[in-house]
Design a protein around this motif. Sequence first.
Motif, PDB file in Angstrom:
ATOM      1  N   CYS A  69       0.986  -1.257  -0.054  1.00  0.00           N
ATOM      2  CA  CYS A  69       0.071  -0.027  -0.079  1.00  0.00           C
ATOM      3  C   CYS A  69       0.838   1.287   0.132  1.00  0.00           C
ATOM      4  CB  CYS A  69      -0.871  -0.047   1.198  1.00  0.00           C
ATOM      5  SG  CYS A  69      -1.970  -1.530   1.448  1.00  0.00           S
ATOM      6  N   TRP A  70       1.000   1.759  -1.090  1.00  0.00           N
ATOM      7  CA  TRP A  70       1.761   3.081  -1.235  1.00  0.00           C
ATOM      8  C   TRP A  70       1.338   3.929  -2.504  1.00  0.00           C
ATOM      9  CZ3 TRP A  70       4.649   5.292  -5.130  1.00  0.00           C
ATOM     10  CH2 TRP A  70       6.109   6.094  -4.596  1.00  0.00           C
ATOM     11  N   PRO A  71       1.419   5.356  -2.436  1.00  0.00           N
ATOM     12  CA  PRO A  71       2.238   6.123  -1.368  1.00  0.00           C
ATOM     13  C   PRO A  71       1.209   6.628  -0.391  1.00  0.00           C
ATOM     14  CG  PRO A  71       1.805   7.405  -3.249  1.00  0.00           C
ATOM     15  CD  PRO A  71       1.149   5.875  -3.621  1.00  0.00           C
ATOM     16  N   TRP A  72      -0.142   6.030  -0.479  1.00  0.00           N
ATOM     17  CA  TRP A  72      -0.942   6.464   0.662  1.00  0.00           C
ATOM     18  C   TRP A  72      -1.763   4.935   1.004  1.00  0.00           C
ATOM     19  CZ3 TRP A  72      -1.910   8.362  -4.255  1.00  0.00           C
ATOM     20  CH2 TRP A  72      -3.145   7.809  -5.058  1.00  0.00           C
ATOM     21  N   GLY A  99      10.522  11.416  -9.543  1.00  0.00           N
ATOM     22  CA  GLY A  99      11.456  11.669  -8.777  1.00  0.00           C
ATOM     23  C   GLY A  99      11.672  10.747  -7.471  1.00  0.00           C
ATOM     24  N   ILE A 100      10.701   9.939  -7.293  1.00  0.00           N
ATOM     25  CA  ILE A 100      10.584   9.089  -6.080  1.00  0.00           C
ATOM     26  C   ILE A 100      10.998   7.657  -6.747  1.00  0.00           C
ATOM     27  CG2 ILE A 100       9.180   8.076  -4.367  1.00  0.00           C
ATOM     28  CD1 ILE A 100       9.496  11.214  -4.331  1.00  0.00           C
ATOM     29  N   GLN A 101      11.821   7.210  -6.003  1.00  0.00           N
ATOM     30  CA  GLN A 101      12.547   5.764  -6.033  1.00  0.00           C
ATOM     31  C   GLN A 101      11.892   4.739  -5.102  1.00  0.00           C
ATOM     32  OE1 GLN A 101      14.248   4.860  -8.996  1.00  0.00           O
ATOM     33  NE2 GLN A 101      14.156   7.204  -9.405  1.00  0.00           N
ATOM     34  N   LEU A 102      11.246   3.548  -5.711  1.00  0.00           N
ATOM     35  CA  LEU A 102      10.618   2.585  -4.842  1.00  0.00           C
ATOM     36  C   LEU A 102      11.296   1.066  -4.853  1.00  0.00           C
ATOM     37  CD1 LEU A 102       8.267   2.439  -2.644  1.00  0.00           C
ATOM     38  CD2 LEU A 102       6.860   1.689  -4.623  1.00  0.00           C
ATOM     39  N   GLN A 103      11.700   0.623  -3.883  1.00  0.00           N
ATOM     40  CA  GLN A 103      12.316  -0.717  -3.825  1.00  0.00           C
ATOM     41  C   GLN A 103      11.539  -1.688  -2.814  1.00  0.00           C
ATOM     42  OE1 GLN A 103      16.414  -1.620  -2.929  1.00  0.00           O
ATOM     43  NE2 GLN A 103      16.664  -1.907  -5.248  1.00  0.00           N
ATOM     44  N   LEU A 104      11.250  -2.732  -3.143  1.00  0.00           N
ATOM     45  CA  LEU A 104      11.043  -3.790  -2.301  1.00  0.00           C
ATOM     46  C   LEU A 104      12.049  -4.887  -2.173  1.00  0.00           C
ATOM     47  CD1 LEU A 104       8.902  -4.947  -0.523  1.00  0.00           C
ATOM     48  CD2 LEU A 104       7.671  -6.192  -2.337  1.00  0.00           C
ATOM     49  N   THR A 149      11.969   3.881   0.286  1.00  0.00           N
ATOM     50  CA  THR A 149      11.414   5.037  -0.462  1.00  0.00           C
ATOM     51  C   THR A 149      12.214   6.130  -0.511  1.00  0.00           C
ATOM     52  OG1 THR A 149       8.999   4.533   0.013  1.00  0.00           O
ATOM     53  CG2 THR A 149       9.389   6.621  -1.136  1.00  0.00           C
ATOM     54  N   THR A 150      12.831   6.515  -1.625  1.00  0.00           N
ATOM     55  CA  THR A 150      13.961   7.547  -1.521  1.00  0.00           C
ATOM     56  C   THR A 150      13.388   8.766  -2.529  1.00  0.00           C
ATOM     57  OG1 THR A 150      15.523   5.874  -1.787  1.00  0.00           O
ATOM     58  CG2 THR A 150      15.975   8.072  -2.159  1.00  0.00           C
ATOM     59  N   ASN A 151      13.339   9.980  -1.853  1.00  0.00           N
ATOM     60  CA  ASN A 151      12.858  11.140  -2.736  1.00  0.00           C
ATOM     61  C   ASN A 151      14.179  11.975  -3.237  1.00  0.00           C
ATOM     62  OD1 ASN A 151      11.843  13.608  -3.329  1.00  0.00           O
ATOM     63  ND2 ASN A 151      11.023  14.335  -1.400  1.00  0.00           N
ATOM     64  N   LEU A 202       8.345  12.948   3.631  1.00  0.00           N
ATOM     65  CA  LEU A 202       9.573  12.599   3.101  1.00  0.00           C
ATOM     66  C   LEU A 202      10.475  13.850   2.369  1.00  0.00           C
ATOM     67  CD1 LEU A 202      11.165   9.809   2.782  1.00  0.00           C
ATOM     68  CD2 LEU A 202      10.015   9.702   0.216  1.00  0.00           C
ATOM     69  N   ALA A 203      11.188  14.296   3.011  1.00  0.00           N
ATOM     70  CA  ALA A 203      12.113  15.368   2.918  1.00  0.00           C
ATOM     71  C   ALA A 203      12.824  15.094   1.644  1.00  0.00           C
ATOM     72  CB  ALA A 203      12.982  15.780   4.034  1.00  0.00           C
ATOM     73  N   VAL A 204      13.381  16.199   0.823  1.00  0.00           N
ATOM     74  CA  VAL A 204      14.329  15.995  -0.079  1.00  0.00           C
ATOM     75  C   VAL A 204      15.468  15.234   0.180  1.00  0.00           C
ATOM     76  CG1 VAL A 204      15.460  17.278  -2.114  1.00  0.00           C
ATOM     77  CG2 VAL A 204      13.109  17.970  -1.255  1.00  0.00           C
ATOM     78  N   GLY A 205      15.677  14.207  -0.731  1.00  0.00           N
ATOM     79  CA  GLY A 205      16.901  13.509  -0.304  1.00  0.00           C
ATOM     80  C   GLY A 205      16.952  12.524   0.955  1.00  0.00           C
ATOM     81  N   GLU A 206      15.808  12.380   1.545  1.00  0.00           N
ATOM     82  CA  GLU A 206      15.645  11.344   2.376  1.00  0.00           C
ATOM     83  C   GLU A 206      15.303  10.022   1.748  1.00  0.00           C
ATOM     84  OE1 GLU A 206      12.633  10.686   6.485  1.00  0.00           O
ATOM     85  OE2 GLU A 206      12.419  12.675   5.019  1.00  0.00           O
ATOM     86  N   THR A 207      15.421   8.794   2.606  1.00  0.00           N
ATOM     87  CA  THR A 207      15.408   7.424   2.223  1.00  0.00           C
ATOM     88  C   THR A 207      14.481   7.115   3.511  1.00  0.00           C
ATOM     89  OG1 THR A 207      17.102   7.102   0.833  1.00  0.00           O
ATOM     90  CG2 THR A 207      16.099   5.183   1.847  1.00  0.00           C
ATOM     91  N   GLN A 208      13.304   6.254   3.522  1.00  0.00           N
ATOM     92  CA  GLN A 208      12.696   5.984   4.602  1.00  0.00           C
ATOM     93  C   GLN A 208      12.354   4.193   4.146  1.00  0.00           C
ATOM     94  OE1 GLN A 208       8.090   6.874   4.686  1.00  0.00           O
ATOM     95  NE2 GLN A 208       9.203   8.444   5.691  1.00  0.00           N
ATOM     96  N   THR A 209      12.465   3.471   5.177  1.00  0.00           N
ATOM     97  CA  THR A 209      12.087   2.044   5.040  1.00  0.00           C
ATOM     98  C   THR A 209      11.201   1.454   5.963  1.00  0.00           C
ATOM     99  OG1 THR A 209      14.543   1.727   3.885  1.00  0.00           O
ATOM    100  CG2 THR A 209      13.127  -0.387   4.884  1.00  0.00           C
TER     101      THR A 209
END
Length: 300
Positions: free
Chosen positions: A82-85, A131-136, A151-153, A282-289
Amino acid sequence: MDHAPFQDSLEITISGMAMGCHSLQWSGYELVVYKALWGELVLSLLGGQVLLFRPAGEKPLLWLTEKPAGAPAAIRGGIPVCWPWFAEHPEKPELPKHGVARTARWQIDDRTVDDAGGRWLMSPEDSLCDGIQLQLEITVTGAELSLALTTTNESDQPMAVTQALHSYFAVSDSRETEILGLADCRCLDKVQGMQPGVMPSSLRFTAETDLVVEQADNSEAVVLIDHGWKRRLRITKRGGGSTVVWNPGPAAANIGDVGMDQVARFVCVEAARTRFFDDQTLAVGETQTLATSVSVLPYP
């Protein structure tokens, strides 16, 4: 209670396969099946979704509907991304529930499989947000299944993101199960209009249940006890402050790919980042897992 017919037929099909990797078509969905000494894993390229995980000598850990809507609709069961909401879009309720990742086509970018387990990296074939990278990342280590959604912005603007790994756990009967590990956590009851409350020491499924629970990473693991199958599942998460617990109960009569004949066969315990208990930015340059894992414990 027996497994759903589709899961039985899929298990029978897999049992006749040689060890290794196989492609399989089902209801218009393209599946990839892995069979090894550690067990079986089934991935759907629609949604980047784990549909089945069965450790050697065990019943499947995940539930899958016996009456899928058919491609290109989302698949009910397994572990949808479920992404990005998560749930309804907070500003545009007309948009698809649970975001766009679960109905996008994904690809397997890399895989390593041996007799002890495996590791798979998946990503959407096409960008879902500029501009958003997503990897599982999907990992099997013996009898444990782990997922990590990163998720990487890389854009020039902050982005609001909520998300969940919406795990459907297979059970003998939801009325014969209980959830431990959430005692005294704050929660919001969606069935009661997001009424605030506190979680009990043991949660039983006696009616429609839809709870958003505040559970930080340093909280204890959630344990799902299935008294019918006499097994316990240990469920952990990191990267999110929310755990969602769901079973539709009688409301399943209005859910076409569940129905009253299937509703007792699963409970959902979901690792999540929600707008209620998590920072959405998700800030600019931030990566979230956001990550979750499940393994079998001895019973009782």
